[in-house]
Design a protein around this motif. Structure first.
Motif, short mmCIF file in Angstrom:
data_model
loop_
_atom_site.label_atom_id
_atom_site.label_comp_id
_atom_site.label_asym_id
_atom_site.label_seq_id
_atom_site.Cartn_x
_atom_site.Cartn_y
_atom_site.Cartn_z
N ASP A 194 -1.83 2.08 9.89
CA ASP A 194 -0.83 1.08 9.52
C ASP A 194 0.30 1.72 8.72
OD1 ASP A 194 -2.32 -0.85 10.76
OD2 ASP A 194 -3.29 -1.56 8.92
N LEU A 195 -0.04 2.65 7.84
CA LEU A 195 0.99 3.34 7.05
C LEU A 195 1.91 4.17 7.94
CD1 LEU A 195 -0.75 4.60 3.79
CD2 LEU A 195 1.17 3.01 3.96
N VAL A 196 1.32 4.87 8.91
CA VAL A 196 2.13 5.66 9.84
C VAL A 196 3.08 4.76 10.62
CG1 VAL A 196 2.05 7.10 11.92
CG2 VAL A 196 0.45 7.53 10.05
N TRP A 197 2.56 3.63 11.11
CA TRP A 197 3.40 2.69 11.88
C TRP A 197 4.55 2.15 11.03
CZ3 TRP A 197 4.02 -2.52 10.65
CH2 TRP A 197 4.79 -3.26 11.57
N LEU A 198 4.25 1.74 9.79
CA LEU A 198 5.28 1.18 8.92
C LEU A 198 6.31 2.24 8.53
CD1 LEU A 198 6.28 -1.28 7.34
CD2 LEU A 198 4.88 -0.53 5.42
N LYS A 205 -6.40 10.07 0.56
CA LYS A 205 -7.74 10.50 0.97
C LYS A 205 -8.76 9.38 0.88
CE LYS A 205 -7.76 13.88 -1.96
NZ LYS A 205 -8.21 15.07 -2.76
N ASP A 206 -8.45 8.35 0.08
CA ASP A 206 -9.39 7.25 -0.10
C ASP A 206 -9.18 6.12 0.92
OD1 ASP A 206 -10.40 8.58 -2.30
OD2 ASP A 206 -9.02 7.58 -3.69
N LEU A 207 -8.15 6.27 1.77
CA LEU A 207 -7.83 5.20 2.71
C LEU A 207 -8.62 5.35 4.00
CD1 LEU A 207 -3.94 5.03 2.30
CD2 LEU A 207 -5.69 3.73 1.06
N SER A 208 -8.87 4.22 4.66
CA SER A 208 -9.56 4.24 5.95
C SER A 208 -8.60 4.68 7.05
CB SER A 208 -10.11 2.85 6.27
OG SER A 208 -9.03 1.93 6.45
N LEU A 209 -9.15 5.01 8.21
CA LEU A 209 -8.30 5.41 9.33
C LEU A 209 -7.38 4.28 9.76
CD1 LEU A 209 -10.83 7.44 11.55
CD2 LEU A 209 -8.94 8.34 10.17
N GLU A 210 -7.87 3.05 9.68
CA GLU A 210 -7.04 1.89 10.05
C GLU A 210 -5.87 1.75 9.09
OE1 GLU A 210 -7.47 -2.96 10.77
OE2 GLU A 210 -9.19 -1.75 10.14
N LEU A 254 0.83 -1.20 0.00
CA LEU A 254 0.00 0.00 0.00
C LEU A 254 0.87 1.26 0.00
CD1 LEU A 254 -2.77 1.35 0.21
CD2 LEU A 254 -2.62 1.07 2.71
N MET A 255 1.96 1.24 0.74
CA MET A 255 2.86 2.38 0.79
C MET A 255 3.47 2.65 -0.59
SD MET A 255 6.24 2.95 3.21
CE MET A 255 7.10 1.56 2.46
N TYR A 256 3.90 1.59 -1.27
CA TYR A 256 4.47 1.76 -2.61
C TYR A 256 3.42 2.25 -3.60
CZ TYR A 256 8.72 -0.62 -1.08
OH TYR A 256 9.88 -0.95 -0.44
N ASP A 257 2.19 1.76 -3.45
CA ASP A 257 1.12 2.22 -4.34
C ASP A 257 0.85 3.71 -4.14
OD1 ASP A 257 0.77 -0.25 -5.47
OD2 ASP A 257 -0.87 -0.85 -4.13
#
Length: 202
Positions: A138-142, A129-134, A117-120
């Protein structure tokens, strides 16, 4: 050809159940005999059949079997139950291990999915903007995890670079040794760099 996995439940057919009992009983007694012989341990097995008035046991000598049982009975109740396990406890332990394995696999899958998801997002294939809070969490953690790993490698590189510069200063600026083979300390530093993936050819 692999053997068909047996379903662990009571065999409904009585004739099949008796045949299976005889075969399995012989196999268990043989395994106990092999364990005792190969590992040099005292072991005893007592099996009561549904139709036989007398049990089958190993070792064949009653006095040898009685000696092992007497030794076991002389232990305290805590020692006797230390490694004792019935089928329910065995299944409970097995389920616990499988649950831990499942959790580990789920964490690994989550990291892989979040990395993709990060690479995408970096490639503009997905909009934040289309991503959920969850997913954002996960992106912030990674991202924080990867930044920390990069910072640790930078710190390691700085320590190794400082060591190399310090060694050059000790050699008096390298006079008289130009063009020669690398010193032992230089080789050690270079090996450390290569172990971190720094200096490898692209």
């Amino acid at each position: 050809m692999s053997r068909k996995k047996v379903k662990l439940e009571l065999i409904a057919d009585e004739a099949t159940r008796r045949t299976t009992f005889r075969k399995r009983k012989k196999g268990v007694l043989k395994k106990v005999s092999e364990l005792s012989t190969l590992c040099g341990v005292n072991a005893v097995a007592i099996i009561y059949g549904p139709c036989d008035p007398n049990p089958d046991f190993w070792p064949p000598s009653p006095s040898d079997a009685k000696a092992v049982l007497t030794r076991f009975k002389n232990l305290s109740e805590m020692e006797q139950a230390k490694k004792m396990m019935n089928q329910q406890e065995f299944l409970k332990q097995r389920i616990g291990k499988l649950k831990e394995k499942l959790k580990s696999q789920m964490r690994e899958n989550q990291v892989l999915e979040t990395t993709k998801l990060m690479y995408d997002c970096l490639a503009a294939n997905k909009d934040l903007k289309d991503l959920s809070l969850e997913a954002l969490g996960d992106l912030v953690w990674l991202t924080e995890k990867r930044i920390k790993e990069i910072q640790n490698r930078i710190n390691d590189l700085r320590r190794i670079t400082t060591t190399i510069v310090g060694d050059d200063d000790d050699d008096g600026g390298g006079g008289g040794g130009g063009g020669g083979e690398a010193s032992g300390k230089d080789k050690t530093a270079m090996e450390a760099l290569l172990s971190m993936g720094i200096g490898k050819p692209l």
